[in-house]
Write an enzyme that holds these catalytic residues in place. Structure first.
Site, PDB file in Angstrom:
ATOM      1  N   GLU A  97     -17.626  -7.688 -37.287  1.00 36.01           N
ATOM      2  CA  GLU A  97     -17.013  -6.530 -37.422  1.00 36.01           C
ATOM      3  C   GLU A  97     -16.870  -6.181 -39.095  1.00 36.01           C
ATOM      4  O   GLU A  97     -16.989  -6.688 -39.842  1.00 36.01           O
ATOM      5  CB  GLU A  97     -15.180  -6.798 -37.223  1.00 36.01           C
ATOM      6  CG  GLU A  97     -15.051  -7.579 -35.835  1.00 36.01           C
ATOM      7  CD  GLU A  97     -15.384  -6.751 -34.556  1.00 36.01           C
ATOM      8  OE1 GLU A  97     -15.654  -5.610 -34.792  1.00 36.01           O
ATOM      9  OE2 GLU A  97     -15.372  -7.644 -33.610  1.00 36.01           O
ATOM     10  N   GLU A 131     -10.606  -1.289 -23.939  1.00 37.65           N
ATOM     11  CA  GLU A 131     -10.921  -2.611 -24.462  1.00 37.65           C
ATOM     12  C   GLU A 131     -10.082  -3.009 -25.505  1.00 37.65           C
ATOM     13  O   GLU A 131      -9.882  -2.405 -26.513  1.00 37.65           O
ATOM     14  CB  GLU A 131     -12.394  -2.115 -25.201  1.00 37.65           C
ATOM     15  CG  GLU A 131     -13.374  -3.104 -25.399  1.00 37.65           C
ATOM     16  CD  GLU A 131     -15.032  -2.518 -25.938  1.00 37.65           C
ATOM     17  OE1 GLU A 131     -15.590  -2.699 -25.195  1.00 37.65           O
ATOM     18  OE2 GLU A 131     -14.892  -2.374 -27.206  1.00 37.65           O
TER      19      GLU A 131
END
Lengths: 269, 404
Positions: free
Chosen positions: A60, A49
């Site tokens: 995040e 990924e």
């Protein structure tokens, strides 16, 4: 058949769990990413990924935010990420690659152009964190035309209604966010993960990968008992940002991934 | 403008879209919270008891209605249309922001959540949130870019005195947009017990709608005050646009009045041609940020770029989605005013009327002056004086080279 599905089916036959590893393209410098991808695969990664850096990575935690900032400081972009995948494919035609990022860089390139360039480069799927199924239909259509998978997130707070909706569009695998929080958080609750996975399996035949909060062999093994695979991100981005030499970073990545691979394979015994 | 009649009152649609703009571009975890907020708001907005509580607070705590004031000396000096100021600067806490925090804090109270969070740029929304949190006894955490914490130390201290925790945000450009990212991250993590009070008419649905609804008190009052004082509707409305909450609050109740022209004034910074500005409607393109599709300032790779404005409250790379829609429809004209012109208007209004506008509002004042000069003496222009300028004294003094 798409490389993602092929890989997962092969793992199923071997009764093994999938290990998905995440790093950000261009982090800490553009030179290291290609070598890091190959190192991740050698150490036992099944699916790569690759984070496409964005100026405002809302989902995040601090570790991956800094990864995005380091990558952007060197001008890393969606275009350079597609070039990276193309370079990777020169020597590795088998490992599936999912790009993970945010909607705006893809919008800016244009859905059609992105899908075409991504397919040509050898990308297999796209996970756009801030593009839920409600808003993803146009992009999904463009991706399908090029046989690219739309990967979607489900969360502890997803209602059954939403599980159903995601199941309708999702391809490749479903990414289950194991906790309420940002990437790299640490309050993983295995029993709630287990419960939710059984709900998801009622609506989708797709394999379910669990991520957010998996940082070592122990947590990977625990989650792997119930999921089809795990995603490890922050623990690797932390190594990328350690400030060490390229050799040390690659060695650190390999060791980390190998130890998680070993623990995860305990599940198949 | 479109020939077909547009229904301005019925937007956004069920999924939060204003045409192609708006929507809900957030990670999966927040959907549940947004659905919950939306259904609670849909229920409460029809509840007379809830409305009565808001009205009560706006009257007795905020001090509404705010005056609509004919600025005679300023009109005289400009030599054109009659200039009226909608005095949002006279609200408790000194700006229009409190209209919205009163409403959202009540929603928080009804939701039973004991903790509220907010993002802030210049600190005005942070102060307005900390204020209502203090009054309702809610825990309050305000995210503020570390650059803004340095620039706006007075408001930081104000928030602390009000009992809020101010968390400096060190990521990205360390300004308002990063504060908003961090508030979203907090919300994702603490979604069960936390209410996120967004300060402008942007973000994921239903925020643009509910912030607009709470700010529409500005336009409703202005409309009836204008009719009462002059016997007719105004010819033009002028308001500054950062995220655009004061502007949409003034404009929205007039949208169906076809004779009323509207001007949203963005921060032109050092000039649109320099790239150093905060004017996405004037110089940006549609994209996705902070939960909605809207006009943005971004580079050719879709990365959000740093903005510049002398006014911290306008220093934001996006804008509320309803403004993007109104721009494309042609119903509202979006223009830009430079730092220098805004500073000149700040000084001029202060001297001519004894009213010191916030630097944000000074952008509207500057444009109104240009506009009114070209209009007839019988014409009426309403300018939203969205906040008072006391908070900007240190910035102005610094520009003057004076240490206060």
């Amino acid at each position: 058949m798409n490389r993602i599905t092929e890989t997962i089916q092969a793992l199923k036959q071997q009764k093994r769990k999938a290990l998905i590893t995440y790093i950000v393209n261009g982090d800490p410098t553009p030179e290291i990413t290609l070598a890091a991808m190959h190192a991740l695969v050698s150490a036992g990664t099944d699916i790569l990924e690759i984070g496409v850096p964005f100026s405002d990575p809302m989902a995040e935690g601090p570790v991956i935010q800094r990864g995005h900032e380091r990558a952007l400081a060197h001008g890393t972009s969606l275009r350079s990420t597609l070039a990276l995948v193309k370079a990777f494919r020169e020597t590795d035609k088998a490992t599936p690659i999912v790009l993970m990022g945010y909607a705006n860089p893809v919008e800016r390139m244009g859905y059609g152009e992105f899908a075409q360039s991504a397919a040509e480069a050898g990308v297999d799927g796209l996970l756009t964190v801030d593009l839920p199924p409600e808003e993803a239909e146009d992009l999904h259509r463009c991706l399908r035309e090029r046989e690219l998978e739309s990967i979607f997130l489900l969360a502890p707070t997803s209602s059954e209604e939403r599980v159903k909706r995601v199941a309708e569009l999702a391809g490749g695998f479903i990414y289950y966010v194991s906790l309420k929080g940002v990437t790299g958080a640490s309050h993983l609750d295995i029993s709630s993960v287990r419960e939710k996975l059984s709900v998801i399996s009622r609506y989708s035949q797709l394999p379910v990968m669990v991520g957010f909060g998996i940082k070592d062999g122990l947590s990977a093994q625990a989650v792997g008992t119930y999921a089809d695979g795990v995603v490890v991100g922050s623990a690797l981005v932390e190594i990328m940002g350690s400030g060490h030499s390229q050799t040390q970073i690659l060695e650190g990545l390999s060791n980390k991934v190998a130890s998680i691979r070993t623990a995860l394979d305990q599940n198949s015994k | 403008m479109n020939d077909t009649k547009v229904d301005f009152t019925n937007m956004p649609d069920e999924r939060g879209h204003f045409g192609q703009f708006g929507g809900r571009f957030v990670s999966e975890t927040l959907f549940y919270a947004l659905d919950e907020l939306q259904s609670m708001y849909n229920r409460l907005k029809k509840d007379p008891a809830f409305q009565a509580e808001i009205d009560h607070d706006l009257t007795h705590y905020v001090g509404r209605p705010s005056p609509l004031y004919l600025a005679e000396r300023w009109t005289e000096k400009t030599g054109g249309a009659r200039l009226f100021l909608k005095r949002e600067d006279l609200n408790h806490t000194g700006a229009h922001k409190v209209n919205n925090t009163i409403g959202q804090a009540l929603l928080a109270k009804y939701s039973g959540k004991k903790r509220v969070i907010a993002e802030t740029g210049a600190g005005q929304h942070g102060v307005a949130t900390a204020t209502v949190a203090a009054r309702l006894g809610l825990e309050c955490v305000v995210y503020m870019g570390s650059e803004d914490v340095k620039r706006q130390s007075l408001n930081v201290y104000r928030m602390k005195l009000l009992g809020a925790t101010v968390i400096p945000v060190e990521s990205g450009s360390k300004t308002l947009k990063d504060a908003m990212n961090e508030a979203m991250r907090d919300w994702v993590t603490n979604v069960d017990d936390t209410f996120y009070i967004i300060g402008t008419a942007a973000g994921p649905h239903p925020y643009p709608q509910l912030v607009r609804d709470f700010q529409c008190i500005i336009g409703r009052e202005a409309r009836s005050q204008c009719l009462e004082q002059t016997g007719r509707l105004p010819d033009a409305l002028v308001a500054c646009v950062g995220g655009g909450s004061n502007a949409i609050g003034l404009f929205h109740p007039f949208l169906d009045d076809a004779s009323v022209a509207m001007y949203g004034v963005e921060a032109g910074g050092l000039g649109l041609d320099t790239g150093q500005h905060a004017a996405p409607l004037s110089a940006g393109i549609p994209g996705v940020l902070h939960g909605n599709r809207t006009y943005l300032m971004e580079d050719e790779n879709g990365q959000i770029i740093d903005t510049h404005s002398v006014s911290a409250g306008l220093d934001y790379p996006g804008v509320g989605p309803e403004h993007s829609w109104l721009k494309d429809l042609g119903r509202v004209n979006y223009v830009a005013i430079t730092d220098d012109d805004a500073m000149a208007a700040f000084r001029s209004l202060t001297k001519v009327e004894g009213i010191m506008p916030a630097l944000e509002s000074a952008h509207a004042v500057a444009y109104a002056e240009k506009l009114a000069a070209k209009m007839d003496r019988d014409d009426i222009v309403i300018v939203n004086l969205s906040g008072r300028g006391d908070k900007d004294i240190l910035t102005v003094a610094k520009l003057d080279g004076i240490e206060v």
